[in-house]
Write a protein that holds these residues in place. Structure first.
Motif, PDB file in Angstrom:
ATOM      1  N   ASN A 195       1.542 -10.719   5.656  1.00 38.18           N
ATOM      2  CA  ASN A 195       1.383 -11.227   7.033  1.00 38.18           C
ATOM      3  C   ASN A 195       1.792 -10.163   8.056  1.00 38.18           C
ATOM      4  N   ASN A 196       1.341  -8.927   7.797  1.00 36.83           N
ATOM      5  CA  ASN A 196       1.555  -7.774   8.682  1.00 36.83           C
ATOM      6  C   ASN A 196       3.001  -7.291   8.719  1.00 36.83           C
ATOM      7  N   GLN A 197       3.869  -7.802   7.839  1.00 36.51           N
ATOM      8  CA  GLN A 197       5.245  -7.339   7.741  1.00 36.51           C
ATOM      9  C   GLN A 197       5.395  -6.464   6.488  1.00 36.51           C
ATOM     10  N   GLU A 198       5.938  -5.237   6.680  1.00 36.52           N
ATOM     11  CA  GLU A 198       6.091  -4.327   5.544  1.00 36.52           C
ATOM     12  C   GLU A 198       7.068  -4.895   4.527  1.00 36.52           C
ATOM     13  N   MET A 199       6.700  -4.820   3.264  1.00 35.46           N
ATOM     14  CA  MET A 199       7.535  -5.324   2.183  1.00 35.46           C
ATOM     15  C   MET A 199       8.245  -4.161   1.485  1.00 35.46           C
ATOM     16  N   PRO A 200       9.464  -4.398   0.968  1.00 35.29           N
ATOM     17  CA  PRO A 200      10.187  -3.327   0.257  1.00 35.29           C
ATOM     18  C   PRO A 200       9.380  -2.814  -0.933  1.00 35.29           C
ATOM     19  N   SER A 201       9.403  -1.491  -1.128  1.00 32.67           N
ATOM     20  CA  SER A 201       8.629  -0.864  -2.204  1.00 32.67           C
ATOM     21  C   SER A 201       9.444  -0.836  -3.494  1.00 32.67           C
ATOM     22  N   SER A 232      -1.961 -20.479   5.489  1.00 31.32           N
ATOM     23  CA  SER A 232      -2.553 -19.344   4.768  1.00 31.32           C
ATOM     24  C   SER A 232      -1.691 -18.100   4.956  1.00 31.32           C
ATOM     25  N   MET A 233      -1.893 -17.120   4.081  1.00 30.20           N
ATOM     26  CA  MET A 233      -1.186 -15.842   4.190  1.00 30.20           C
ATOM     27  C   MET A 233      -2.171 -14.725   3.866  1.00 30.20           C
ATOM     28  N   ASN A 234      -1.840 -13.506   4.301  1.00 30.38           N
ATOM     29  CA  ASN A 234      -2.655 -12.342   3.933  1.00 30.38           C
ATOM     30  C   ASN A 234      -1.762 -11.247   3.395  1.00 30.38           C
ATOM     31  N   LEU A 235      -2.239 -10.586   2.351  1.00 33.61           N
ATOM     32  CA  LEU A 235      -1.529  -9.473   1.725  1.00 33.61           C
ATOM     33  C   LEU A 235      -2.392  -8.229   1.842  1.00 33.61           C
ATOM     34  N   THR A 236      -1.793  -7.155   2.346  1.00 31.51           N
ATOM     35  CA  THR A 236      -2.507  -5.890   2.555  1.00 31.51           C
ATOM     36  C   THR A 236      -1.818  -4.778   1.792  1.00 31.51           C
ATOM     37  N   CYS A 237      -2.609  -3.913   1.176  1.00 32.44           N
ATOM     38  CA  CYS A 237      -2.091  -2.682   0.585  1.00 32.44           C
ATOM     39  C   CYS A 237      -2.730  -1.508   1.322  1.00 32.44           C
ATOM     40  N   ARG A 238      -1.893  -0.597   1.800  1.00 30.72           N
ATOM     41  CA  ARG A 238      -2.371   0.560   2.566  1.00 30.72           C
ATOM     42  C   ARG A 238      -1.985   1.840   1.857  1.00 30.72           C
TER      43      ARG A 238
END
Length: 300
Positions: A195-201, A232-238
Motif C-alpha cells: 500500500n505504497n509503504q516500504e517494507m523491511p528487506s 483491498s491492498m496492493n503489493l509492489t516490487c521495485r
C-alpha cells in the motif's frame, strides 16, 4: 635598499595600473549570468547516460559554436585526468592522449574510447565517470566547458516478476511473496511496498546468469484488517540499479482483496465502532421489541 629588490618594486608598480584596468574590464564586460565568456560558446556534451560494459567503444560529441572565432584547443577530460588535448595546429598523433583513446576517431568535436574486447569488468572502470570537453579560443583564450556523467550497466530487459500473491485473503492469513529481477549488472536492488509503504528487506539472494546477475527478495507476514483499506491492498516490487540513473521505472504491482465474509466485516465494524451509545441502546430496544411481538404471536 638592495638593487634587485628595488627593481622588483618598480616593475610591480609599473604593472599595477594595467592589472587594475584588466580587472575592471572583466567586471564591466562579463555576461549577465556572471559566467566566463567562453561558456557561451559551448552548448552541450552529448554522451550516453548508460553504456553497456560489453561494448567495445564509447563515443561522445562536444557541441559548440565559435561565433566566428578561431579555435585554439579542445581538451577532453575524465574527472581531473586529461585524455586528449586537440590542437588544430598539430598532427593528431602529436596531441597529448591516454591509452584507449582512438586518435583516428577523436578530434575537436568527438572523443572515442576503445574498450577491452573480452574484459567486461575492466570496461566498467574504463567507461564510467564524469567527462568534460573544454574549448579554448585563439587570441582571447576564453575557455568554456560542458560535462556529462556516464554510468555503466547491463540494463534489465523487463520488470521484476512478483510471485505468491493470491487474489483473496482471510484476516490472519500469511502473505508469502517473492520478487525476482531480470538479469542486470550491477545486480538489482529490490524493494517491497505494501500500500505504497516500504517494507523491511529480508531474505535476499543473488544468482549469476552469464555476465549479469539475478536478484531475489522474499516477504512473509500475517495480514491484518488495516492492510486492506477499503477492502483491498496492493503489493509492489521495485528494482533499481545502485549508482545508475535509469530512464524508466522497473516495478510490478499486484492487487489482492479480502475474502467476501471478511470484507463485509471490515466495512461494517468501523461504522459500528463510531456509533454513539444512544444509537446502540435504540438498536437493542428495537431488537427487544421485535422479540416481544414474536412472543405475543406465539401465545395466540
Amino acid at each position: 635598499m638592495n638593487l634587485s629588490a628595488e627593481h622588483h618594486r618598480r616593475r610591480t608598480c609599473r604593472w599595477m595600473p594595467t592589472a587594475l584596468a584588466l580587472m575592471l574590464l572583466a567586471l564591466t564586460t562579463g555576461s549577465a549570468s556572471n559566467a566566463p565568456p567562453g561558456i557561451r560558446y559551448v552548448k552541450k556534451l552529448h554522451a550516453p547516460n548508460v553504456v553497456d560494459p560489453r561494448s567495445t567503444k564509447l563515443q561522445m560529441r562536444c557541441e559548440y559554436d565559435l561565433k566566428g572565432n578561431e579555435l585554439y584547443t579542445v581538451g577532453w577530460y575524465k574527472g581531473d585526468e586529461q585524455l586528449l588535448l586537440y590542437s588544430p595546429s598539430k598532427r593528431p598523433e602529436d596531441n597529448v592522449h591516454k591509452e584507449h583513446v582512438s586518435i583516428e576517431h577523436s578530434n575537436a568535436e568527438q572523443l572515442t574510447l576503445l574498450g577491452h574486447q573480452d574484459d567486461m569488468r575492466a570496461n566498467m572502470e574504463l567507461y564510467q565517470g564524469t567527462y568534460t570537453c573544454e574549448v579554448t579560443l585563439e587570441r582571447s583564450f576564453d575557455t568554456g566547458y560542458a560535462s556529462a556523467n556516464v554510468s555503466v550497466a547491463i540494463l534489465p530487459q523487463k520488470n521484476p516478476v512478483l510471485d505468491g500473491v493470491q487474489n483473496h485473503y482471510q484476516i490472519g492469513e500469511y502473505l508469502d511473496a517473492t520478487c525476482t529481477s531480470a538479469p542486470s549488472l550491477p545486480p538489482a536492488e529490490l524493494t517491497f511496498y505494501l500500500n505504497n509503504q516500504e517494507m523491511p528487506s529480508r531474505d535476499k539472494s543473488q544468482q549469476p546468469i552469464g555476465d549479469a546477475t539475478v536478484s531475489r527478495l522474499s516477504l512473509s507476514m500475517p495480514l491484518q484488517r488495516q492492510h486492506f483499506p477499503g477492502g483491498s491492498m496492493n503489493l509492489t516490487c521495485r528494482a533499481t540499479l545502485p549508482g545508475v540513473e535509469l530512464d524508466r521505472d522497473y516495478r510490478t504491482t499486484k492487487l489482492a482483496t479480502l475474502a467476501a465474509n471478511n470484507q463485509r466485516l471490515a466495512q461494517e465494524l468501523p461504522r459500528m465502532s463510531s456509533t454513539s451509545a444512544g444509537t446502540s441502546r435504540c438498536l437493542v430496544s428495537w431488537i427487544l421489541a421485535i422479540l416481544g411481538i414474536t412472543a405475543a404471536c406465539a401465545t395466540l
